[in-house]
Design a protein around this motif. Structure first.
Motif, mmCIF file in Angstrom:
data_model
loop_
_atom_site.group_PDB
_atom_site.id
_atom_site.type_symbol
_atom_site.label_atom_id
_atom_site.label_comp_id
_atom_site.label_asym_id
_atom_site.label_seq_id
_atom_site.Cartn_x
_atom_site.Cartn_y
_atom_site.Cartn_z
ATOM 1 N N LEU A 26 0.840 -1.200 0.000
ATOM 2 C CA LEU A 26 0.000 0.000 0.000
ATOM 3 C C LEU A 26 0.876 1.251 0.000
ATOM 4 N N ALA A 27 1.868 1.254 0.882
ATOM 5 C CA ALA A 27 2.712 2.447 1.026
ATOM 6 C C ALA A 27 3.523 2.710 -0.237
ATOM 7 N N GLN A 72 0.586 3.214 -3.556
ATOM 8 C CA GLN A 72 -0.544 4.147 -3.496
ATOM 9 C C GLN A 72 -0.277 5.464 -4.245
ATOM 10 N N PRO A 73 0.891 6.132 -4.069
ATOM 11 C CA PRO A 73 1.118 7.384 -4.797
ATOM 12 C C PRO A 73 1.115 7.194 -6.313
ATOM 13 N N THR A 74 1.640 6.066 -6.782
ATOM 14 C CA THR A 74 1.654 5.815 -8.234
ATOM 15 C C THR A 74 0.228 5.631 -8.741
ATOM 16 N N LEU A 75 -0.582 4.913 -7.972
ATOM 17 C CA LEU A 75 -1.986 4.744 -8.368
ATOM 18 C C LEU A 75 -2.694 6.098 -8.411
ATOM 19 N N LEU A 76 -2.418 6.923 -7.415
ATOM 20 C CA LEU A 76 -3.023 8.260 -7.369
ATOM 21 C C LEU A 76 -2.603 9.062 -8.598
ATOM 22 N N LEU A 129 -0.819 8.932 7.702
ATOM 23 C CA LEU A 129 -1.501 9.446 6.497
ATOM 24 C C LEU A 129 -1.710 10.953 6.608
#
Lengths: 319, 352
Positions: free
Chosen positions: B24-25, B28-32, B271
Motif C-alpha cells: 500500500l505504502a 498508493q502514490p503511483t496509483l493516485l 496518512l
C-alpha cells in the motif's frame, strides 16, 4: 523476612516501589544464591513482575538496593543486561520469522561475538528440540515450542542469571515436563534461575527455594518442603451420602482448624495430626452419615499459598 | 559493521510481518498519479465544428488549426461534424453569417465553468490569429519565446510534486506501523533490554525504510515517464533527493510509532502527516504562486524544498536557489534524526 547474602547472585534489600499512589512493593528483601532455582510466587498483582522488572533495570526503584552479581542495575545497566536472560510471560517472538531468524535478531542485539552466535544458535535449537523445524515461521509453533524458543533466545548470549516469567503458561502437560527438564538442567549448569509462577505444582517440582509475595511484601521464604512442614497440618478430604449439617458444630472437639465445603457433599478439613484425627473423624461421621470416600494428605504448596495469602480474588499490578 | 549488516538483514526479514502495508505504502502514490493523469487536462483540446461552407467558416477552422502553445504544440484540434451528429455532442461551434459579419456560436451541454474557461481562451487565441491576418502591419502581435525547448505538462509537475510524498508515505507509514506493531506484539521488550548501540538499531531500520522509500519513488518516476514522456535529467540526483526525504520520513515514522504505540492511530497519523506535507509542499504548483498563508506554511514543510530540488532535475530550470533548498533539507534531516534518537531513548530505553 530478610535473607541477605553478600555472595548472592541476586540480592534485594528494602526495595520499595510506588506506582500512581499504589505501593506495589513494600520493603522487599531477599537474595538468590548462585546456581539456585528460586521461585517467586504470589497472587495476581502481588508485585512479582514488578520485582523482576526492577531487578533487570526496566523499572526505577524508589528506595532500597538491588545487586545483580555485585552490580546495581540502575547504574550498570549494560553490564547487568549482559548478565541476565529474560523469558517473559508473553514470549514476544517475531511470529513471521523462523526460529533461527528470531535467534539471529537476538544475536544482533545481544551477542558480543557474532561469529560464535552461529554455533550457539544451532546448538540451542538442537537442545530445545526445535532444529527440525527451525526454518518454519514461529506462528506455526505450539505454545510449548514457543516457550522453548524463548528460552533458547534468553540463553543465546550466555547469561549467568535467567528470569523466567510463568514458564509453562498455556503449555500442555508433555510440554511442561520438557520445559521443567530444561530449567532443572540450567540449575545443574550453574545458572541462577528465578521463576515466577502461579502453578504451585510447578514451583514444588522446579525450585530449590520459594519466596511468597503478597500485596508487595514477602510473606514466606524457604524451601518447598520446609514451607509445607511449617503448616503443621494435614488435609482431610471426605465425601458423605448427604450434606453434613452444621459441620463446625458436628466436628467440635476433634482439633479441626478449618472446614471448607466443596460442591456436592465434599468437605475439606485441616487437622493438626491426620494419623490421630482420621479414626476419630470416621467414628464421628459414621454415627450419622455414610462415608463414600475419605483421604488424609500432607499439605501441598497450594495449601501453604492459600494459608498465607487467603482465598479472596486478586487483580492489579503495574500494567 | 558486522552487527550493522546483521541488523539490516534482520530488518528486511521483518518486512514479511506487514506485506500489505508495504505494498500500500509503495504503490498508493503511483496509483493516485495514474488516476489523476486521466483527469488532468491535455494541452490539445478537441473542438467540434460544423463547417457552414461560407468563407468565414473555413478561415475560422484553419485559424483554429494554427493556434499553438509557446513551444508549438497545437492548442485546438478541430473536429468537423454534421448538424445531425451535433445535437448529441457536449460542445459544438457553428459559424453563421449575420448581415456583414460572421458569428461563431458555441453551444455547450453538461460542461462546467472551468472547462468553458479553457475553451474560451483558446477561441480568443483563434480570433487573435484572424485579427493579425486581417490587420497585417497595423496590428500588435504577441510573439512567445520559451526558454525551455519542451512543454512542462501539468501532469508531469503533479507527478513531480507527488515524488517526495511517495517517498515519505512509504517511509513514514512502514516505519510507524512497524514500531507500533512491536509495541502491540510486545517484541519491543527485545529492544528495551538490548545492549547494541541505539544508533545502530535506528540506522538499520532507516536503511530498510530508505530502500522501500526509494522503490516507491522510482516506481512513480517510471509511471510519470511512461505516461508523460518526461524523465529525470539525472537519476543519480533524484536518488540522492529521495534519500534525504527518506531519512526525514523514516525518522518521522519512527517518532510517530514510538509516540502512538498502537497500529490504528499510527496508520491514521502517518496518512495525515504525509498528506499535509504533500498539500503544503508546493505539490500543485510553486508555493510562491499561491502566496499568503500557503507560502508561509510551505516554508516549514520538507516537501517544498524537495520539489525545488527535483524541478531542475526534471525540467532543467531552478525554482529558487537549489543550494539553499539542499541546506534546509539537510537541516530537516539532522533535526529529525536527532529527534528520533531522543524519542527512542525516552520511550524505549528509559526506566519507568
Amino acid at each position: 523476612m530478610k535473607d541477605l547474602n553478600s555472595n548472592a547472585a541476586i540480592s534485594i534489600s528494602n526495595l520499595c516501589k510506588t506506582y500512581k499512589d499504589f505501593e506495589v512493593l513494600k520493603d522487599l528483601s531477599f537474595s538468590v544464591n548462585a546456581g539456585e532455582i528460586f521461585g517467586l510466587l504470589g497472587p495476581n498483582g502481588a508485585g512479582k513482575t514488578t520485582a523482576i522488572n526492577l531487578a533487570i533495570g526496566l523499572y526505577k526503584k524508589d528506595l532500597g538496593e538491588i545487586s545483580i552479581l555485585g552490580l546495581d542495575p540502575s547504574i550498570h545497566k549494560k553490564k547487568v543486561r549482559k548478565l541476565i536472560g529474560l523469558v517473559p510471560q508473553d514470549t514476544n517472538l517475531y511470529e513471521d520469522l523462523s526460529a533461527s531468524e528470531n535467534l539471529w535478531h537476538h544475536a544482533a542485539l545481544y551477542c558480543d561475538d557474532l561469529t560464535k552466535a552461529r554455533a550457539g544458535i544451532e546448538e540451542l535449537l538442537k537442545l530445545m528440540e526445535l532444529w527440525g523445524r527451525h526454518k518454519e515461521p514461529v506462528r506455526n509453533y505450539s505454545g510449548g515450542m514457543k516457550r522453548r524458543l524463548a528460552l533458547a533466545r534468553a540463553l543465546l548470549h550466555d547469561p549467568s542469571i535467567i528470569f523466567f516469567d510463568e514458564p509453562t503458561l498455556g503449555v500442555d502437560v508433555q510440554g511442561k515436563h520438557v520445559l521443567w527438564n530444561h530449567v532443572k538442567n540450567l540449575g545443574k549448569l550453574g545458572k541462577t534461575v528465578v521463576v515466577t509462577t502461579n502453578d504451585m505444582a510447578e514451583a514444588d517440582i522446579l525450585t530449590d527455594r520459594i519466596g511468597i509475595l503478597d500485596r508487595g511484601a514477602l510473606v514466606a521464604l524457604d524451601t518447598p518442603e520446609n514451607l509445607k512442614a511449617s503448616l503443621r497440618k494435614d488435609i482431610v478430604t471426605l465425601n458423605t451420602d448427604s450434606t453434613v449439617e452444621d459441620p463446625e458444630n458436628f466436628f467440635s472437639g476433634l482439633n479441626v482448624s478449618s472446614i471448607t465445603k466443596y460442591e456436592g457433599n465434599c468437605l475439606r478439613l485441616e487437622v493438626t495430626d491426620g494419623q490421630k484425627a482420621g479414626p476419630e473423624l470416621i467414628n464421628r461421621l459414621s454415627t450419622k452419615y455414610q462415608i463414600s470416600s475419605f483421604q488424609i494428605a500432607r499439605p501441598t504448596l497450594d495449601d501453604v499459598f492459600l494459608h498465607l495469602t487467603g482465598k479472596g480474588l486478586r487483580e492489579g499490578g503495574i500494567s | 559493521m558486522k552487527r550493522l549488516f546483521l541488523l539490516i538483514v534482520c530488518e528486511f526479514r521483518m518486512s514479511r510481518t506487514s506485506i500489505p502495508i508495504h505494498l500500500l505504502a509503495i504503490l498508493q502514490p503511483t496509483l493516485l498519479f495514474l488516476l489523476m493523469a486521466i483527469i488532468l487536462v491535455h494541452p490539445t483540446f478537441d473542438m467540434n465544428v460544423i463547417d457552414s461552407n461560407i468563407p468565414e467558416s473555413s478561415r475560422f477552422i484553419s485559424a483554429m488549426d494554427s493556434v499553438r502553445s509557446p513551444i508549438g504544440e497545437p492548442y485546438i484540434k478541430p473536429i468537423l461534424v454534421d448538424e445531425k451528429t451535433a445535437t448529441t455532442l457536449r460542445q459544438v461551434i457553428t459559424i453563421e453569417k449575420d448581415q456583414k459579419k460572421a458569428i461563431a456560436h458555441q453551444r455547450f451541454a453538461l460542461i462546467d465553468a472551468n472547462l468553458v474557461k479553457n475553451y474560451r481562451n483558446r477561441l480568443t487565441a483563434t480570433l487573435l490569429h484572424l485579427w493579425n491576418e486581417d490587420l497585417g502591419s497595423k496590428s500588435v502581435t504577441i510573439r512567445e519565446h520559451p526558454t525551455v525547448g519542451r512543454d512542462l505538462p501539468y501532469t508531469a509537475y503533479f507527478g513531480l510534486g507527488l515524488l517526495p510524498m511517495a517517498v515519505m508515505l512509504a517511509t513514514i507509514l512502514i516505519g510507524s506501523t512497524f514500531v507500533a506493531q512491536e509495541f502491540e506484539d510486545k517484541t519491543v521488550l527485545e529492544l528495551k533490554m538490548a545492549f547494541a548501540p541505539i544508533f545502530l538499531i535506528l540506522c538499520a531500520r532507516l536503511v530498510r525504510l530508505l530502500v522501500f522509500g526509494c522503490i516507491a519513488g522510482f516506481v512513480l518516476v517510471a509511471a510519470i515517464g511512461l505516461s508523460t514522456n518526461v524523465w529525470p535529467l539525472s537519476f543519480l540526483n533524484i536518488g540522492a533527493i529521495f534519500l534525504i526525504v527518506g531519512i526525514i520520513g523514516g525518522s518521522l515514522g519512527t517518532i510517530i510509532g514510538l509516540m502512538a504505540k498502537r497500529l490504528l492511530p499510527c496508520f491514521i497519523s502517518s496518512l495525515v502527516v504525509t498528506i499535509t506535507c504533500w498539500v503544503f509542499g508546493s505539490s500543485f504548483g510553486p508555493a510562491e504562486s499561491f502566496g499568503g498563508n500557503y507560502e508561509l506554511i510551505s516554508k516549514f514543510v520538507p516537501n517544498t524544498y524537495a520539489v525545488k530540488m527535483l524541478f531542475p532535475n526534471y525540467f532543467g530550470l531552478n525554482l529558487g536557489s537549489a543550494v539553499s533548498s539542499a541546506v534546509i533539507l539537510a537541516l530537516f534531516c539532522a533535526l529529525f534524526l536527532w529527534l528520533s534518537h531522543f524519542v527512542y531513548k525516552q520511550q524505549i530505553m528509559k526506566e519507568r
